[in-house]
Design a protein around this motif. Sequence first.
Motif, PDB file in Angstrom:
ATOM      1  N   ASP A 125       7.883   1.696  -9.957  1.00  0.00           N
ATOM      2  CA  ASP A 125       8.798   2.680  -9.583  1.00  0.00           C
ATOM      3  C   ASP A 125       8.403   3.796  -8.683  1.00  0.00           C
ATOM      4  N   LEU A 126       9.016   4.263  -7.663  1.00  0.00           N
ATOM      5  CA  LEU A 126       8.283   5.261  -6.885  1.00  0.00           C
ATOM      6  C   LEU A 126       8.738   6.501  -7.401  1.00  0.00           C
ATOM      7  N   LEU A 127       9.631   6.739  -8.175  1.00  0.00           N
ATOM      8  CA  LEU A 127      10.147   8.183  -8.612  1.00  0.00           C
ATOM      9  C   LEU A 127       9.686   8.475 -10.097  1.00  0.00           C
ATOM     10  N   GLY A 128       9.196   7.466 -10.676  1.00  0.00           N
ATOM     11  CA  GLY A 128       9.086   7.544 -12.076  1.00  0.00           C
ATOM     12  C   GLY A 128      10.338   7.180 -12.830  1.00  0.00           C
ATOM     13  N   VAL A 129       9.949   6.587 -14.092  1.00  0.00           N
ATOM     14  CA  VAL A 129      11.262   6.247 -14.976  1.00  0.00           C
ATOM     15  C   VAL A 129      11.485   7.232 -16.141  1.00  0.00           C
ATOM     16  N   ARG A 180       0.893  -1.095   0.102  1.00  0.00           N
ATOM     17  CA  ARG A 180       0.143  -0.026   0.047  1.00  0.00           C
ATOM     18  C   ARG A 180       0.914   1.224   0.031  1.00  0.00           C
ATOM     19  N   THR A 181       1.815   1.202  -0.694  1.00  0.00           N
ATOM     20  CA  THR A 181       2.975   2.388  -1.076  1.00  0.00           C
ATOM     21  C   THR A 181       2.184   3.543  -1.634  1.00  0.00           C
ATOM     22  N   VAL A 182       2.210   4.630  -0.898  1.00  0.00           N
ATOM     23  CA  VAL A 182       1.124   5.878  -1.612  1.00  0.00           C
ATOM     24  C   VAL A 182       1.871   6.525  -2.641  1.00  0.00           C
ATOM     25  N   SER A 183       3.262   6.517  -2.750  1.00  0.00           N
ATOM     26  CA  SER A 183       3.734   7.303  -3.863  1.00  0.00           C
ATOM     27  C   SER A 183       4.299   6.436  -5.124  1.00  0.00           C
ATOM     28  N   VAL A 184       3.617   5.199  -5.329  1.00  0.00           N
ATOM     29  CA  VAL A 184       3.935   4.492  -6.606  1.00  0.00           C
ATOM     30  C   VAL A 184       3.766   5.423  -7.629  1.00  0.00           C
ATOM     31  N   ASN A 185       4.701   5.345  -8.543  1.00  0.00           N
ATOM     32  CA  ASN A 185       4.649   6.287  -9.693  1.00  0.00           C
ATOM     33  C   ASN A 185       4.228   5.377 -11.058  1.00  0.00           C
TER      34      ASN A 185
END
Length: 123
Positions: A97-101, A26-31
Amino acid sequence: VQLQASGGGLVQDGGSLRLSCEDYGRTVSVNTMGWFRQPAGKEREFVAAIDRSGDPLYVQAVKGRFTISRDNAKNTVYLQMNSLKPKDTAVYYCVADLLGVEWYTDPNEYDYWGQGTKVTVSS
């Protein structure tokens, strides 16, 4: 991020399957979320990806047949696969990925991988 993929199986040529991949963490910031596949004896290859805003990207081989979507509230990404062909046979892996690729097709860009679900298309 804890990715759990499901929905693989055996289907005949021309059939359909729907893969799902949920982030149980349940990671909030998955991009970016997406799918790769690896046919037996071959390298892993990009299939599709989708960013948090919903913009999809596909490898040419699946355009018009596969549809990627996501439910941000459920932290889940889906891959609807229609008109399946024997060459689609592979183990399918979901990625995140959390930050985006920057390079969606590069597997090294993704920090998190699911365990894989096998798709077999018989002729």
